[in-house]
Design an enzyme around this catalytic site. Sequence first.
Site, PDB file in Angstrom:
ATOM      1  N   GLU A  44       9.812  16.773  14.660  1.00  0.00           N
ATOM      2  CA  GLU A  44      10.222  16.568  13.269  1.00  0.00           C
ATOM      3  C   GLU A  44       9.396  17.490  12.372  1.00  0.00           C
ATOM      4  O   GLU A  44       8.170  17.480  12.422  1.00  0.00           O
ATOM      5  CB  GLU A  44       9.968  15.103  12.869  1.00  0.00           C
ATOM      6  N   CYS A  48      13.966  10.949   6.025  1.00  0.00           N
ATOM      7  CA  CYS A  48      13.902  10.699   7.470  1.00  0.00           C
ATOM      8  C   CYS A  48      15.251  10.916   8.141  1.00  0.00           C
ATOM      9  O   CYS A  48      15.328  11.159   9.334  1.00  0.00           O
ATOM     10  CB  CYS A  48      13.428   9.277   7.704  1.00  0.00           C
ATOM     11  N   LYS A  76       0.883  -1.175   0.000  1.00  0.00           N
ATOM     12  CA  LYS A  76       0.000   0.000   0.000  1.00  0.00           C
ATOM     13  C   LYS A  76       0.913   1.215   0.000  1.00  0.00           C
ATOM     14  O   LYS A  76       1.402   1.651   1.039  1.00  0.00           O
ATOM     15  CB  LYS A  76      -0.871  -0.027   1.263  1.00  0.00           C
ATOM     16  N   GLU A 132      10.219   1.565  10.380  1.00  0.00           N
ATOM     17  CA  GLU A 132      11.225   2.604  10.144  1.00  0.00           C
ATOM     18  C   GLU A 132      10.471   3.923  10.216  1.00  0.00           C
ATOM     19  O   GLU A 132       9.659   4.233   9.347  1.00  0.00           O
ATOM     20  CB  GLU A 132      11.897   2.401   8.790  1.00  0.00           C
TER      21      GLU A 132
HETATM   22  P1  NAD Z   1       2.665   8.590   7.121  1.00  0.00           P
HETATM   23  O1  NAD Z   1       2.902   7.844   8.369  1.00  0.00           O
HETATM   24  O2  NAD Z   1       1.673   9.688   7.119  1.00  0.00           O
HETATM   25  O3  NAD Z   1       2.186   7.608   5.970  1.00  0.00           O
HETATM   26  C1  NAD Z   1       2.935   6.471   5.604  1.00  0.00           C
HETATM   27  C2  NAD Z   1       2.003   5.423   5.045  1.00  0.00           C
HETATM   28  O4  NAD Z   1       1.150   4.948   6.081  1.00  0.00           O
HETATM   29  C3  NAD Z   1       1.094   5.920   3.935  1.00  0.00           C
HETATM   30  O5  NAD Z   1       1.025   4.907   2.948  1.00  0.00           O
HETATM   31  C4  NAD Z   1      -0.244   6.086   4.646  1.00  0.00           C
HETATM   32  O6  NAD Z   1      -1.344   5.969   3.802  1.00  0.00           O
HETATM   33  C5  NAD Z   1      -0.195   4.933   5.631  1.00  0.00           C
HETATM   34  N1  NAD Z   1      -1.051   5.068   6.804  1.00  0.00           N
HETATM   35  C6  NAD Z   1      -1.389   6.198   7.472  1.00  0.00           C
HETATM   36  N2  NAD Z   1      -2.165   5.891   8.540  1.00  0.00           N
HETATM   37  C7  NAD Z   1      -2.319   4.542   8.556  1.00  0.00           C
HETATM   38  C8  NAD Z   1      -3.012   3.632   9.403  1.00  0.00           C
HETATM   39  N3  NAD Z   1      -3.694   4.041  10.465  1.00  0.00           N
HETATM   40  N4  NAD Z   1      -2.950   2.307   9.106  1.00  0.00           N
HETATM   41  C9  NAD Z   1      -2.251   1.873   8.043  1.00  0.00           C
HETATM   42  N5  NAD Z   1      -1.586   2.688   7.197  1.00  0.00           N
HETATM   43  C10 NAD Z   1      -1.606   4.004   7.454  1.00  0.00           C
HETATM   44  O7  NAD Z   1       4.091   9.082   6.650  1.00  0.00           O
HETATM   45  P2  NAD Z   1       4.425  10.036   5.427  1.00  0.00           P
HETATM   46  O8  NAD Z   1       3.902  11.396   5.755  1.00  0.00           O
HETATM   47  O9  NAD Z   1       3.998   9.360   4.171  1.00  0.00           O
HETATM   48  O10 NAD Z   1       6.027  10.051   5.441  1.00  0.00           O
HETATM   49  C11 NAD Z   1       6.779  10.952   6.192  1.00  0.00           C
HETATM   50  C12 NAD Z   1       7.224  10.318   7.499  1.00  0.00           C
HETATM   51  O11 NAD Z   1       7.883   9.094   7.246  1.00  0.00           O
HETATM   52  C13 NAD Z   1       8.209  11.147   8.268  1.00  0.00           C
HETATM   53  O12 NAD Z   1       7.896  11.083   9.635  1.00  0.00           O
HETATM   54  C14 NAD Z   1       9.535  10.440   8.028  1.00  0.00           C
HETATM   55  O13 NAD Z   1      10.507  10.658   9.005  1.00  0.00           O
HETATM   56  C15 NAD Z   1       9.100   9.024   7.973  1.00  0.00           C
HETATM   57  N6  NAD Z   1      10.064   8.207   7.242  1.00  0.00           N
HETATM   58  C16 NAD Z   1      10.890   7.348   7.937  1.00  0.00           C
HETATM   59  C17 NAD Z   1      11.839   6.583   7.263  1.00  0.00           C
HETATM   60  C18 NAD Z   1      12.788   5.649   7.980  1.00  0.00           C
HETATM   61  O14 NAD Z   1      13.428   4.840   7.316  1.00  0.00           O
HETATM   62  N7  NAD Z   1      12.918   5.713   9.284  1.00  0.00           N
HETATM   63  C19 NAD Z   1      11.921   6.654   5.881  1.00  0.00           C
HETATM   64  C20 NAD Z   1      11.075   7.533   5.220  1.00  0.00           C
HETATM   65  C21 NAD Z   1      10.143   8.301   5.900  1.00  0.00           C
HETATM   66  C1  6OH Z   2      14.145   7.938   4.795  1.00  0.00           C
HETATM   67  O1  6OH Z   2      13.513   8.856   4.317  1.00  0.00           O
HETATM   68  C2  6OH Z   2      15.232   7.278   4.129  1.00  0.00           C
HETATM   69  C3  6OH Z   2      15.405   5.975   4.295  1.00  0.00           C
HETATM   70  C4  6OH Z   2      16.443   5.319   3.617  1.00  0.00           C
HETATM   71  C5  6OH Z   2      16.524   3.993   3.562  1.00  0.00           C
HETATM   72  O2  6OH Z   2      15.629   3.188   4.089  1.00  0.00           O
HETATM   73  C6  6OH Z   2      17.616   3.350   2.907  1.00  0.00           C
HETATM   74  O3  6OH Z   2      17.615   2.121   2.856  1.00  0.00           O
HETATM   75  O4  6OH Z   2      18.528   4.022   2.405  1.00  0.00           O
END
Ligand code: NAD
Ligand code: 6OH
Length: 472
Positions: free
Chosen positions: A376, A274, A164, A240
């Site tokens: 963040e 992230c 998804k 993550e």
């Molecule tokens: P988000 O959590 O809003 O959404 C991520 C996904 O989760 C989307 O596909 C969304 O539709 C789905 N989702 C939302 N609520 C849900 C629920 N209740 N049940 C199931 N699925 C659900 O995140 P975003 O805004 O798309 O991305 C930005 C965030 O992601 C930032 O906080 C960023 O730090 C984090 N991020 C972390 C990493 C990492 O590797 N640690 C990597 C990339 C992004």
């Molecule tokens: C977050 O936005 C970036 C994540 C990066 C990875 O998960 C990766 O494997 O480089």
Amino acid sequence: MRGTNTFPDVNPATGAVIAEVNEAGQSLVDDAVQAARKALQGEWGQLTVGQRSERLHRVASAIESRFDCLVQAEVADTGKPISLASKLDVPRAAANFRVFADLIKTAGLESFQTEMADGRRALNYAVRMPLGVVGIITPWNLPLLLLTWKVAPALACGNTVVVKPSEETPATATMLAEVMQEAGIPNGVYNVVHGFGPNSAGEFLTRHPDVNAVTFTGESQTGAAIMKTVAASVKPVSFELGGKNAAIVFADCDFDEAVKGIADAVFLNTGQVCLCAERVYVERSIFDRFVEALKCKAESLRIGSPLDASTEMGPLISAAHREKVLSYYRLAREEGAQPITGGGVPEFGNELDQGCYVQPTIYTGLKESARCVKEEIFGPVCHLAPFDTEEEAVSLANDTMYGLAASVWTGNMKRGHRMAQQMRVGITWVNCWFLRDLRTPFGGVGLSGIGREGGVHSLNFYSELNNICVRF
Ligand code: NAD
Ligand code: 6OH
């Protein structure tokens, strides 16, 4: 598509609607999960490890042969510069498949010979079994990169998947289905459902009783919601999540290299990685000079159309996200920040004024307790603060509920190791940032995640180990 709602897919650089996307309801998610379960029993479940590996290499080749289409789709969905999608997102998608195609053939498992009091012995050895159907939920910032980072090891371990992607970036996950077919991955092994989170495809997938595990990348709060949903059926999760990452710059660093590295760490992908650094701590003796140099870098960034090969910074992902980032720009002023550069919206005088652009922004002067230092923001923004000692830098960097990544910039390697080993994070870079080796553990502590993916850590999440004990 049967009886589903649709939602628009918007290009954040121009505000143009580029597609109408079908939102999967409960019954479509049921069908996808059922197709994935059925595929486990078919040809896919019979393949040898070597055959699976060979198919995954074919997926990587198919990604490479559709390189331009995938780049265009990723750029239209995210607004990221074409140079970035070409250098980072799409090559990494292919690399994700290649690395796990190779690793699944070579990764060993432990074995023990057990000696008993009566002189007999037993051989213990473990074998990998697939988890079954894996639900994969991904965000919008690096859509294809982060999706394939999970799909590749899941398939390498013999699972089938239902993915998804983010509602903001549905295109490349859909194109990956065509890639899979072209590469000879049997039907039902890779399934895509589109939609939102709560009461939509995301929740239907994570709640589904026939989904055996959930892997998620996204916001920490969403991770908490998913954890609650999966608790009822005790599914394994890998998360993550977000970060509020620190960079620590010592006076003995290579100054120009550090300025360049920190500028990347703050502004790459419009700050929507992230791993981005939103807190930069600089040794006091070089603080003013460093602030000035980073300001120059920020002001020289070429902001513009993602399709222009020379563009270095595109828009944010959406109008809603821009409003969130701008609300932090306003909050920073209310919290008493000293603005160094940015803080507003750039003006182009053309159709890009409809896009979700913000200025790269730097502040100093905030208290460590300020919300802008604690929360963040996920935009092209950082706060810089001076420090005097190593101990102080460690304690400032670690004073966060998150714990994803940190970077340390110093010419003294002993200090580099010493500092790195005190960072309460999953990933520490010394004199670099976002330099990835896909065999290494990747994940976060605290609010930044649960578990590690990467290399054998991914194989361990995406498989069940069956320990076999044979007495002889
Ligand atoms: P988000 O959590 O809003 O959404 C991520 C996904 O989760 C989307 O596909 C969304 O539709 C789905 N989702 C939302 N609520 C849900 C629920 N209740 N049940 C199931 N699925 C659900 O995140 P975003 O805004 O798309 O991305 C930005 C965030 O992601 C930032 O906080 C960023 O730090 C984090 N991020 C972390 C990493 C990492 O590797 N640690 C990597 C990339 C992004
Ligand atoms: C977050 O936005 C970036 C994540 C990066 C990875 O998960 C990766 O494997 O480089």
